[in-house]
Design a protein around this motif. Sequence first.
Motif, PDB file in Angstrom:
ATOM      1  N   UNK A  33     -23.510  19.828 -23.759  1.00 32.82           N
ATOM      2  CA  UNK A  33     -22.928  21.351 -24.103  1.00 32.82           C
ATOM      3  C   UNK A  33     -22.817  21.993 -22.813  1.00 32.82           C
ATOM      4  N   UNK A  34     -21.795  22.233 -22.430  1.00 36.75           N
ATOM      5  CA  UNK A  34     -21.083  23.041 -21.211  1.00 36.75           C
ATOM      6  C   UNK A  34     -20.634  24.318 -21.409  1.00 36.75           C
ATOM      7  N   UNK A  35     -20.848  25.309 -20.422  1.00 36.06           N
ATOM      8  CA  UNK A  35     -20.424  26.644 -20.458  1.00 36.06           C
ATOM      9  C   UNK A  35     -18.975  26.985 -19.906  1.00 36.06           C
ATOM     10  N   UNK A  36     -18.290  25.685 -19.694  1.00 31.80           N
ATOM     11  CA  UNK A  36     -16.736  25.783 -19.541  1.00 31.80           C
ATOM     12  C   UNK A  36     -15.790  25.685 -20.539  1.00 31.80           C
ATOM     13  N   UNK A  37     -16.484  25.481 -22.025  1.00 30.21           N
ATOM     14  CA  UNK A  37     -15.533  25.194 -22.988  1.00 30.21           C
ATOM     15  C   UNK A  37     -16.355  25.303 -24.158  1.00 30.21           C
ATOM     16  N   UNK A  38     -15.609  24.974 -25.289  1.00 35.54           N
ATOM     17  CA  UNK A  38     -16.188  25.104 -26.594  1.00 35.54           C
ATOM     18  C   UNK A  38     -15.818  23.929 -27.502  1.00 35.54           C
ATOM     19  N   UNK A  39     -16.704  23.203 -28.233  1.00 40.17           N
ATOM     20  CA  UNK A  39     -16.793  22.229 -29.234  1.00 40.17           C
ATOM     21  C   UNK A  39     -16.358  22.674 -30.476  1.00 40.17           C
ATOM     22  N   UNK A  40     -15.273  22.097 -31.217  1.00 38.05           N
ATOM     23  CA  UNK A  40     -15.246  22.316 -32.541  1.00 38.05           C
ATOM     24  C   UNK A  40     -15.496  20.897 -33.433  1.00 38.05           C
ATOM     25  N   UNK A  41     -16.178  21.098 -34.662  1.00 35.11           N
ATOM     26  CA  UNK A  41     -16.706  19.770 -35.099  1.00 35.11           C
ATOM     27  C   UNK A  41     -15.434  19.545 -36.117  1.00 35.11           C
ATOM     28  N   UNK A  42     -14.951  18.168 -36.083  1.00 39.60           N
ATOM     29  CA  UNK A  42     -14.194  17.957 -37.025  1.00 39.60           C
ATOM     30  C   UNK A  42     -14.556  17.233 -38.103  1.00 39.60           C
ATOM     31  N   UNK A  43     -15.690  16.488 -37.775  1.00 41.96           N
ATOM     32  CA  UNK A  43     -16.300  15.606 -39.082  1.00 41.96           C
ATOM     33  C   UNK A  43     -17.617  15.321 -38.549  1.00 41.96           C
ATOM     34  N   UNK A  44     -18.888  15.406 -39.386  1.00 43.36           N
ATOM     35  CA  UNK A  44     -20.016  15.068 -39.148  1.00 43.36           C
ATOM     36  C   UNK A  44     -20.862  16.399 -39.125  1.00 43.36           C
ATOM     37  N   UNK A  45     -22.049  16.141 -38.669  1.00 47.32           N
ATOM     38  CA  UNK A  45     -23.094  17.378 -38.396  1.00 47.32           C
ATOM     39  C   UNK A  45     -23.932  17.102 -37.438  1.00 47.32           C
ATOM     40  N   UNK A  46     -24.054  18.292 -36.581  1.00 41.68           N
ATOM     41  CA  UNK A  46     -24.609  18.493 -35.196  1.00 41.68           C
ATOM     42  C   UNK A  46     -25.875  19.419 -35.147  1.00 41.68           C
ATOM     43  N   UNK A  47     -26.938  19.235 -34.823  1.00 40.79           N
ATOM     44  CA  UNK A  47     -28.067  19.869 -34.699  1.00 40.79           C
ATOM     45  C   UNK A  47     -28.396  20.785 -33.382  1.00 40.79           C
TER      46      UNK A  47
END
Length: 215
Positions: A33-47
């Motif tokens: 988890x970085x401050x330089x960008x953003x993740x988008x979930x395409x499939x699955x589940x993240x806690x």
Amino acid sequence: MLQTLKAVPETDRHRTREERRMHFYAKGDNIPVLSQGIWQVAQGLVQLGTLYPTGEEGLLGWVGPSMYFSLSFSCLQTYHAKALSDVYLMWFSLREVEASPHLAQEMFPQLIRRMRQVEAILAISSQRKVEDRLIQLLLLLKQDMGEPVTEGTRLRIRLTHYDLATAIATSRVTITRMLGKLRRDGMISLDSKRHIIIKHGAFFSMTHCPVLTEW
């Protein structure tokens, strides 16, 4: 075929969403988890979670398909993400988001979902009785990640007793005991893969804060 890279790629502002490389993380993996960008979930589940000075973990919520998460969204010093299932993610740099009004507009309702989810978790944590916190959590999970089955609503992701204990600030032993009681009372059951099924009509008198839509 989706790529299975673990490193964040160099920014390529000219890629379309369809051309963007997917990043695969297996169930149980820690996700950078970085401050330089953003993740988008395409499939699955993240806690999402944090770590308190005492060493204890705290729950910050879950993100499912089409939702976003990033260190840049948080003011916490410790912020971590774990794959609760096999997940595929897309990476966007902050410059890409700033340069794309469409992407920023798409992100806005998903951030509202996250805000409402966090508020629901805070409301659950304020319950004095552990049993009430567990029931409220199960109701939230039912709405967030439930799918209808013959007996009631099945949680699509198998959460461990430790995951549930962390979410409501109690011990794994307490969760095991309380889930056993709920099973004996006919409120929940487990399927062959040990996913929790919340029975029809269970906890009907309990209320909780709804999120925007199901995943």
